[in-house]
Design an enzyme around this catalytic site. Sequence first.
Site, short mmCIF file in Angstrom:
data_model
loop_
_atom_site.label_atom_id
_atom_site.label_comp_id
_atom_site.label_asym_id
_atom_site.label_seq_id
_atom_site.Cartn_x
_atom_site.Cartn_y
_atom_site.Cartn_z
N VAL A 69 0.83 -1.21 0.00
CA VAL A 69 0.00 0.00 0.00
C VAL A 69 0.86 1.27 0.00
O VAL A 69 0.57 2.24 -0.71
CB VAL A 69 -0.98 0.00 1.20
N LYS B 94 -13.51 -4.39 10.29
CA LYS B 94 -14.09 -3.37 9.39
C LYS B 94 -15.52 -3.06 9.80
O LYS B 94 -15.96 -1.91 9.75
CB LYS B 94 -14.03 -3.87 7.94
N GLY C 157 -2.16 -16.26 -4.46
CA GLY C 157 -1.81 -15.05 -3.71
C GLY C 157 -3.02 -14.29 -3.18
O GLY C 157 -2.89 -13.20 -2.65
N1 HSE Z 1 -7.25 -9.35 3.57
C1 HSE Z 1 -8.29 -8.44 3.22
C2 HSE Z 1 -9.23 -9.09 2.22
C3 HSE Z 1 -7.81 -7.16 2.60
O1 HSE Z 1 -9.06 -10.26 1.87
O2 HSE Z 1 -10.17 -8.42 1.82
C4 HSE Z 1 -7.25 -6.23 3.62
O3 HSE Z 1 -8.15 -5.95 4.61
#
Ligand code: HSE
Length: 457
Positions: free
Chosen positions: A34, A225, A207
């Site tokens: 990022v 989140k 990945g």
């Molecule tokens: N690992 C998270 C996802 C992305 O698979 O959406 C970063 O929060």
Amino acid sequence: MPSVASRAFWKTIANVMALEMKPINVGLLGIGTVGGGTYTVLTRNEAEITRRAGRPIRISVVAEQNLELARRVTAGKVRITDDAFSVVTDPGVDIVVELIGGCGVAKELVLKAIENGKHVVTANKALLAKHGNEIFAAAQRKGVMVAFEAAVAGGIPIIKALREGLTANRIQWIAGIINGTTNFILSEMRDKGLPFADVLKEAQRLGYAEADPTFDIEGIDAAHKLTIMAAIAFGIPMQFDKVHIEGISRLEADDIKYAEQLGYRIKLLGITKRRADGIELRVHPTLIPTRRLIANVEGAMNAVLVQGDAVGATLYYGKGAGAEPTASAVIADLVDVTRMHTADPEHRVPHLAFQPDAMANIPILPTAEIETSYYLRLRVEDKPGVLADITRVLADQDISIDAMIQREPGDGEEQTDIIMLTHLTREKRIDAAIAKIESLPVVKKKVIRLRLEELDK
Ligand code: HSE
């Protein structure tokens, strides 16, 4: 000959213009995926971003353990250090961008940056979900901004939408596909009819999934989140420890298939709902009608559906991860902070959308009080009276059946699967009914129970 007054006036204008064109200096902590994306996009779109922000946004220093990586990404154009603490105390830095992740050193650095009067931009969902209350209180005391668009759903501007675009509304509920890894796995399981374990291996090979995929597949990342979205939707503190969390690792391909036959798709949803008696906060695999737009969000994409009392349903869709999509959110925050930098803290948009003295203490409802519909799969003996026994137990708990299918038993097979969908009920009622159903001699296995949301009102 200009008057003294007009000379003073032009001097003020000149000072303001000089200040406005003076770059705002950013200290970047971490230049991995990022951070690298942020550097690239800021550099590529420099002119456009400056026109929007009103002054240049310049990365003046990068802190990174891997100095070689930092040099490569910045092509030697930026000062580099491996001492992140020197950045958060650097008097020349206006904004600290924290892209280290986790709740260890990242927490110390963010608090130190705030203590030193820096504004902070972070993509760190775990940090905010678990320690956000402490961090925002510190920022409030210091009069600095903490911006976190990149922490939820990557490039989708969902924080901005909830905090500002929907500010007229009483938000009623949010349902989001906010983890790309699990959405990719569920899409593959459905498309190819494969078991969870096989698809997880494939996702790791491609990945999409981490070597240790626990955070994603067990719903923890989505719960971080969801905690943040609930806080800004309802004006409540961050309460990660109260989220009911279930991941997808025990989900069976058969249930995905039966759900499809009934017109539903299974998604890992983060759901938060305002009810008269409190707020529901939950992450779990959920059946949703296939005809809903959000049910058709496939692969690693994210989407968030928000129901407001005035606007109705709004849907936000996009990439939830990746270098440039997440950088897009980080830079949006940098522009916001740059624009508001000189504004009196009292007149800025509040961190958590509601004024800090107007936060509400609405209880988070316990899991037993969740109100939803259910999908049940029962392995039963295929003989008369079985269905009557089961429906009686459900009726005793005041649970009404919405739909049902029975698998055609194979030749000579004496057992079969019955799949039922219920109308709305409380979790404690369905649990009581399931305990009774499992004790019936005709029921041969533990009942599979999944939650179902119509997402229509
Ligand atoms: N690992 C998270 C996802 C992305 O698979 O959406 C970063 O929060």
